[in-house]
Design a protein around this motif. Sequence first.
Motif, mmCIF file in Angstrom:
data_model
loop_
_atom_site.group_PDB
_atom_site.id
_atom_site.type_symbol
_atom_site.label_atom_id
_atom_site.label_comp_id
_atom_site.label_asym_id
_atom_site.label_seq_id
_atom_site.Cartn_x
_atom_site.Cartn_y
_atom_site.Cartn_z
ATOM 1 N N GLY A 55 14.396 -5.256 2.217
ATOM 2 C CA GLY A 55 14.746 -6.484 1.515
ATOM 3 C C GLY A 55 13.525 -7.324 1.174
ATOM 4 N N LYS A 56 13.747 -8.309 0.303
ATOM 5 C CA LYS A 56 12.634 -9.116 -0.191
ATOM 6 C C LYS A 56 11.980 -9.965 0.888
ATOM 7 N N GLU A 57 12.701 -10.261 1.971
ATOM 8 C CA GLU A 57 12.104 -11.078 3.029
ATOM 9 C C GLU A 57 11.017 -10.331 3.801
ATOM 10 N N LYS A 58 10.901 -9.017 3.565
ATOM 11 C CA LYS A 58 9.841 -8.239 4.204
ATOM 12 C C LYS A 58 8.597 -8.121 3.315
ATOM 13 N N ALA A 59 8.601 -8.805 2.175
ATOM 14 C CA ALA A 59 7.496 -8.676 1.225
ATOM 15 C C ALA A 59 6.182 -9.186 1.789
ATOM 16 N N GLN A 60 6.228 -10.167 2.681
ATOM 17 C CA GLN A 60 5.004 -10.745 3.228
ATOM 18 C C GLN A 60 4.438 -9.937 4.389
ATOM 19 N N ASP A 61 5.176 -8.945 4.865
ATOM 20 C CA ASP A 61 4.691 -8.121 5.971
ATOM 21 C C ASP A 61 3.504 -7.265 5.526
ATOM 22 N N VAL A 62 2.661 -6.907 6.483
ATOM 23 C CA VAL A 62 1.678 -5.851 6.270
ATOM 24 C C VAL A 62 2.380 -4.521 6.569
ATOM 25 N N TRP A 63 2.228 -3.560 5.671
ATOM 26 C CA TRP A 63 2.931 -2.292 5.806
ATOM 27 C C TRP A 63 1.942 -1.142 5.969
ATOM 28 N N LEU A 64 2.344 -0.149 6.762
ATOM 29 C CA LEU A 64 1.612 1.100 6.884
ATOM 30 C C LEU A 64 2.466 2.203 6.278
ATOM 31 N N ILE A 65 1.880 2.992 5.396
ATOM 32 C CA ILE A 65 2.562 4.166 4.855
ATOM 33 C C ILE A 65 1.887 5.397 5.438
ATOM 34 N N ASN A 66 2.664 6.192 6.138
ATOM 35 C CA ASN A 66 2.154 7.354 6.859
ATOM 36 C C ASN A 66 1.968 8.523 5.902
ATOM 37 N N GLN A 67 0.722 8.875 5.646
ATOM 38 C CA GLN A 67 0.401 10.023 4.809
ATOM 39 C C GLN A 67 -0.433 11.046 5.577
ATOM 40 N N MET A 68 -0.194 11.152 6.886
ATOM 41 C CA MET A 68 -0.895 12.151 7.700
ATOM 42 C C MET A 68 -0.221 13.507 7.495
ATOM 43 N N MET A 69 -0.919 14.410 6.824
ATOM 44 C CA MET A 69 -0.326 15.670 6.379
ATOM 45 C C MET A 69 -0.902 16.863 7.121
ATOM 46 N N GLY A 70 -0.176 17.980 7.026
ATOM 47 C CA GLY A 70 -0.672 19.256 7.505
ATOM 48 C C GLY A 70 -0.088 19.696 8.834
ATOM 49 N N TRP A 71 -0.431 20.911 9.245
ATOM 50 C CA TRP A 71 0.023 21.468 10.508
ATOM 51 C C TRP A 71 -0.987 22.503 10.990
#
Length: 332
Positions: A55-71
């Motif tokens: 929701g829009k109330e989370k717009a001010q949060d700092v976000w982490l997007i997990n792009q740790m790939m591989g195996w």
Amino acid sequence: MKTVTHFDLSTYLSFRMGPIIDTVFIIEKDQEIEDIFHLYPNASILGGGTNTLVGKEKAQDVWLINQMMGWQMESETVQGVRIRIQSGQNMDAFIQWSVENGYQGMESLSGIPGSLGGAAMMNAGAYGHELKDVIESVQVYDRFTHQIKIFSKAELGMGYRTSIFQQDPQRWFIQSVVVSLIKGSKQALVQKRAEIVDQRAHRIPNLQRYPSCGSFFRNVIIAKSQAIQLQKQFPTLKMFDLPADHIKISTGSILKTLWPKGFHFQGVRMYPDSPLILINEGATMDSVSCAIQTILEKVYAHTKIQLEPEVRLMGIPLGKRSIFRYDESTRR
């Protein structure tokens, strides 16, 4: 690690809806996690974005997007292999690789979108199989203690669409998952995967054409005595026996019974072939909130069942508005 400002979350989430985020960090390595959480201990976390509404109330949060790939291979025997998979890795891409190499155990989960980290958090499952069937351990970063912890399979508390991580989702950042697969016939596994992908394609909408979060609500597990009463009232409900005198009810069959012509409200629609899936046809955050609340209220009013969202709702207010008391046929 990459930093992105003014990140449009609607371009990332599979429901194609979300606010503009002030600051997003793209995490690609384990070493970056501790630095970020020391600076931003309350940062919000996203994986593949296929099972989340923001929701829009989370717009001010700092976000982490997990792009740790591989195996990587941890060990190998004549019977099977142990493989460590990074949590940001797309699960279906890994499953495709595993079956093409003759590794058996995850082929029934083919076609499920999203990351391994998200799948571990909710114990993803399909066609009678779940991730817990092959998982050995999960490595996490504890943002409260700033330490790395390894959960064994016995400690994960995995059940139907749940795990220990859902009890306190803001505490844990899943880093990697170790799975144990057995060696099988490559030809048979590739064929089975193709059959499952084809089955999913016939009952689950293409995300590019029909933005959705997949199954929106969990199936229902209730006592057998309650299920018997419900079946008298609604004979078409699909029910499945479970141990200890419990019954699992298909939530999709509940929704189809209560909305035989489907449900549509201001851009939110039940997908005709699978009413458990809500698709975005130009909805707003307010109409999504209202639609969810309407479904919850009507199901409870008719069945005394309190549905639980399977989708991760972040900053989505519920309980404020519903159209349940009105004639919904005029809103289709």
